[in-house]
Design a protein around this motif. Structure first.
Motif, PDB file in Angstrom:
ATOM      1  N   ILE A   1      -2.425   3.934 -14.079  1.00  0.00           N
ATOM      2  CA  ILE A   1      -2.169   5.402 -13.336  1.00  0.00           C
ATOM      3  C   ILE A   1      -1.170   5.874 -14.221  1.00  0.00           C
ATOM      4  CG2 ILE A   1      -2.057   7.095 -11.655  1.00  0.00           C
ATOM      5  CD1 ILE A   1      -3.953   5.231  -9.835  1.00  0.00           C
ATOM      6  N   PRO A   2      -0.665   6.932 -14.961  1.00  0.00           N
ATOM      7  CA  PRO A   2       0.242   6.744 -15.474  1.00  0.00           C
ATOM      8  C   PRO A   2       0.525   8.107 -15.248  1.00  0.00           C
ATOM      9  CG  PRO A   2      -1.546   7.506 -17.166  1.00  0.00           C
ATOM     10  CD  PRO A   2      -2.117   7.008 -16.417  1.00  0.00           C
ATOM     11  N   CYS A   3       1.406   8.735 -15.520  1.00  0.00           N
ATOM     12  CA  CYS A   3       2.478   8.999 -15.042  1.00  0.00           C
ATOM     13  C   CYS A   3       2.702  10.469 -15.536  1.00  0.00           C
ATOM     14  CB  CYS A   3       3.588   9.332 -14.139  1.00  0.00           C
ATOM     15  SG  CYS A   3       4.588  10.615 -13.605  1.00  0.00           S
ATOM     16  N   ARG A   4       2.649  11.555 -16.257  1.00  0.00           N
ATOM     17  CA  ARG A   4       3.059  11.839 -17.620  1.00  0.00           C
ATOM     18  C   ARG A   4       4.164  12.917 -17.456  1.00  0.00           C
ATOM     19  NH1 ARG A   4       0.263   9.031 -20.881  1.00  0.00           N
ATOM     20  NH2 ARG A   4      -2.420   9.399 -20.365  1.00  0.00           N
ATOM     21  N   THR A   5       4.394  13.385 -18.392  1.00  0.00           N
ATOM     22  CA  THR A   5       5.940  14.192 -18.603  1.00  0.00           C
ATOM     23  C   THR A   5       6.186  15.849 -17.857  1.00  0.00           C
ATOM     24  OG1 THR A   5       5.370  15.457 -21.012  1.00  0.00           O
ATOM     25  CG2 THR A   5       6.517  13.349 -21.251  1.00  0.00           C
ATOM     26  N   ASN A   6       4.343  16.093 -17.335  1.00  0.00           N
ATOM     27  CA  ASN A   6       4.560  17.416 -16.498  1.00  0.00           C
ATOM     28  C   ASN A   6       4.393  16.876 -14.769  1.00  0.00           C
ATOM     29  OD1 ASN A   6       1.996  16.416 -16.831  1.00  0.00           O
ATOM     30  ND2 ASN A   6       0.638  17.590 -17.348  1.00  0.00           N
ATOM     31  N   LYS A   7       4.754  15.581 -14.523  1.00  0.00           N
ATOM     32  CA  LYS A   7       4.436  15.221 -13.433  1.00  0.00           C
ATOM     33  C   LYS A   7       3.378  15.202 -12.361  1.00  0.00           C
ATOM     34  CE  LYS A   7       8.801  15.608 -13.504  1.00  0.00           C
ATOM     35  NZ  LYS A   7      10.188  14.417 -14.339  1.00  0.00           N
ATOM     36  N   PHE A   8       1.961  15.557 -13.624  1.00  0.00           N
ATOM     37  CA  PHE A   8       0.596  14.936 -12.752  1.00  0.00           C
ATOM     38  C   PHE A   8       0.809  13.422 -13.077  1.00  0.00           C
ATOM     39  CE2 PHE A   8       1.228  19.534 -12.995  1.00  0.00           C
ATOM     40  CZ  PHE A   8       0.099  19.833 -12.105  1.00  0.00           C
ATOM     41  N   TRP A   9      -0.328  12.675 -12.531  1.00  0.00           N
ATOM     42  CA  TRP A   9      -1.178  11.722 -12.901  1.00  0.00           C
ATOM     43  C   TRP A   9      -2.257  12.017 -13.018  1.00  0.00           C
ATOM     44  CZ3 TRP A   9       2.744   6.803 -10.406  1.00  0.00           C
ATOM     45  CH2 TRP A   9       3.205   7.386 -10.236  1.00  0.00           C
ATOM     46  N   GLU A  10      -3.144  10.576 -14.063  1.00  0.00           N
ATOM     47  CA  GLU A  10      -4.039  10.650 -14.221  1.00  0.00           C
ATOM     48  C   GLU A  10      -4.612   8.853 -14.293  1.00  0.00           C
ATOM     49  OE1 GLU A  10      -4.001  13.885 -18.225  1.00  0.00           O
ATOM     50  OE2 GLU A  10      -3.473  11.431 -18.491  1.00  0.00           O
ATOM     51  N   VAL A  11      -6.441   9.088 -14.014  1.00  0.00           N
ATOM     52  CA  VAL A  11      -6.624   7.414 -13.847  1.00  0.00           C
ATOM     53  C   VAL A  11      -7.195   7.170 -14.891  1.00  0.00           C
ATOM     54  CG1 VAL A  11      -7.584   5.996 -11.694  1.00  0.00           C
ATOM     55  CG2 VAL A  11      -6.475   8.150 -11.100  1.00  0.00           C
ATOM     56  N   TYR A  12      -6.503   5.626 -15.296  1.00  0.00           N
ATOM     57  CA  TYR A  12      -7.396   5.255 -16.222  1.00  0.00           C
ATOM     58  C   TYR A  12      -8.237   4.081 -15.304  1.00  0.00           C
ATOM     59  CZ  TYR A  12      -5.159   7.930 -19.747  1.00  0.00           C
ATOM     60  OH  TYR A  12      -4.168   8.954 -21.036  1.00  0.00           O
ATOM     61  N   ASP A  13      -9.561   4.373 -16.085  1.00  0.00           N
ATOM     62  CA  ASP A  13     -10.227   3.406 -14.996  1.00  0.00           C
ATOM     63  C   ASP A  13     -11.138   2.247 -15.972  1.00  0.00           C
ATOM     64  OD1 ASP A  13     -12.647   1.938 -13.401  1.00  0.00           O
ATOM     65  OD2 ASP A  13     -12.637   3.003 -11.801  1.00  0.00           O
TER      66      ASP A  13
ATOM     67  N   MET B   1       0.811  -1.048   0.031  1.00  0.00           N
ATOM     68  CA  MET B   1      -0.119   0.068   0.475  1.00  0.00           C
ATOM     69  C   MET B   1       0.983   1.286  -0.002  1.00  0.00           C
ATOM     70  SD  MET B   1      -2.651  -1.398  -0.313  1.00  0.00           S
ATOM     71  CE  MET B   1      -4.088  -0.135   0.271  1.00  0.00           C
ATOM     72  N   TRP B   2       0.824   2.156  -1.314  1.00  0.00           N
ATOM     73  CA  TRP B   2       1.595   3.264  -1.161  1.00  0.00           C
ATOM     74  C   TRP B   2       0.470   4.749  -1.863  1.00  0.00           C
ATOM     75  CZ3 TRP B   2       5.961   1.597  -4.019  1.00  0.00           C
ATOM     76  CH2 TRP B   2       7.300   0.821  -3.738  1.00  0.00           C
TER      77      TRP B   2
ATOM     78  N   SER C   1      -5.345  11.279  -2.887  1.00  0.00           N
ATOM     79  CA  SER C   1      -4.682  11.422  -2.276  1.00  0.00           C
ATOM     80  C   SER C   1      -4.368   9.833  -0.531  1.00  0.00           C
ATOM     81  CB  SER C   1      -4.737  12.603  -1.102  1.00  0.00           C
ATOM     82  OG  SER C   1      -4.039  13.512  -2.356  1.00  0.00           O
ATOM     83  N   ILE C   2      -4.859   8.909  -1.467  1.00  0.00           N
ATOM     84  CA  ILE C   2      -4.848   7.647  -0.619  1.00  0.00           C
ATOM     85  C   ILE C   2      -3.872   7.037  -0.724  1.00  0.00           C
ATOM     86  CG2 ILE C   2      -7.419   8.669  -0.153  1.00  0.00           C
ATOM     87  CD1 ILE C   2      -7.978   5.834  -2.300  1.00  0.00           C
ATOM     88  N   GLN C   3      -3.706   5.567  -0.143  1.00  0.00           N
ATOM     89  CA  GLN C   3      -3.208   4.450  -0.898  1.00  0.00           C
ATOM     90  C   GLN C   3      -3.743   3.727  -1.533  1.00  0.00           C
ATOM     91  OE1 GLN C   3      -1.804   3.219   2.947  1.00  0.00           O
ATOM     92  NE2 GLN C   3       0.312   3.669   2.828  1.00  0.00           N
TER      93      GLN C   3
END
Length: 235
Positions: free
Chosen positions: A200-212, A157-158, A223-225
């Motif tokens: 959850i990819p990490c974009r080059t601008n350091k932002f994360w996105e969720v593909y569900d 869990m991270w 902001s959860i584990q």
């Protein structure tokens, strides 16, 4: 992208991707329609879909040129790292995995040198084992028991902030490109095929996105584990 493709297009692409590996040839419905049973772990799916894109190559070479097993090469799609009770230092464990090792050849009693090289894309599976299993089994033994890893694996869990953003592999910097997380309401502490994966990819601008795939649009992470099963890095 989820918001630029129709559901019909997405389902067709999934069928074309999964059918060669998951098409059920034993069970056919009325009209000769076949079913695709894609219930699987992310590790097993990766081995199937990316068999031509290994993460590393291991060369096991004997110093005796006349040895009947002079060179043994092995490539694999995933590097599996074992944590004990969710505690793992990814950089430390990957350094240990990549270390050159010398063993005695079972064929000619000469020295064999084992070296590991990493490719441009590196996928790392995280496996957490209970503390009591470490006490009863040596860590080197644990690392080769794939059945234990798949069936007796707990959660790691991270939060996204805890994900290592870079790794130094053989003197080159690899950057995090995404993670695969898993959730199962029926989970009892062991790795299961039944549940729901999210990318959850990490974009080059350091932002994360969720593909569900249960949602119509890309969402922002909370902001959860999360139960992290796979890390994806590239140069």
């Amino acid at each position: 992208m989820l918001n630029t493709k129709t559901k019909k297009m997405m389902h067709k692409e999934r069928i074309l991707l999964l059918a060669p590996y998951y098409l059920s040839r034993d069970k056919q419905l009325v009209g000769g329609i076949s079913m695709i049973d894609a219930m699987d772990t992310v590790s097993s799916t990766t081995h199937k879909l990316l068999k031509n894109m290994p993460s590393y190559k291991k060369i096991n070479r004997c110093t005796n040129f006349l040895c009947e097993e002079f060179s043994i090469d092995q490539s694999c799609e995933i590097i599996t790292l074992t944590a004990i009770d969710e505690k793992i230092g990814v950089q430390k464990e990957i350094d240990s995995f990549l270390k050159t090792e010398s063993i005695i050849c079972s064929h000619c009693n000469s020295v064999r040198n084992i070296t590991v090289s990493v490719k441009q894309n590196v996928l790392i599976e995280l496996v957490s084992l209970p503390k009591e299993l470490e006490a009863s089994t040596s860590v080197p033994d644990i690392n080769i028991i794939s059945e234990v890893q798949q069936n007796y694996a707990g959660e790691i869990m991270w939060t996204l902030d805890e994900i290592p953003k870079t790794l130094n592999l053989k003197g080159r910097t690899y950057y995090i490109r995404g993670i695969i997380i898993f959730n199962s309401g029926l989970r009892t502490g062991f790795r299961m095929k039944s549940g729901h994966y999210k990318a959850i990819p990490c974009r080059t601008n350091k932002f994360w996105e969720v593909y569900d795939d249960l949602k119509d649009n890309i969402t922002q992470p909370k902001s959860i584990q999360n139960n992290v099963e796979l890390l994806i890095y590239t140069l």
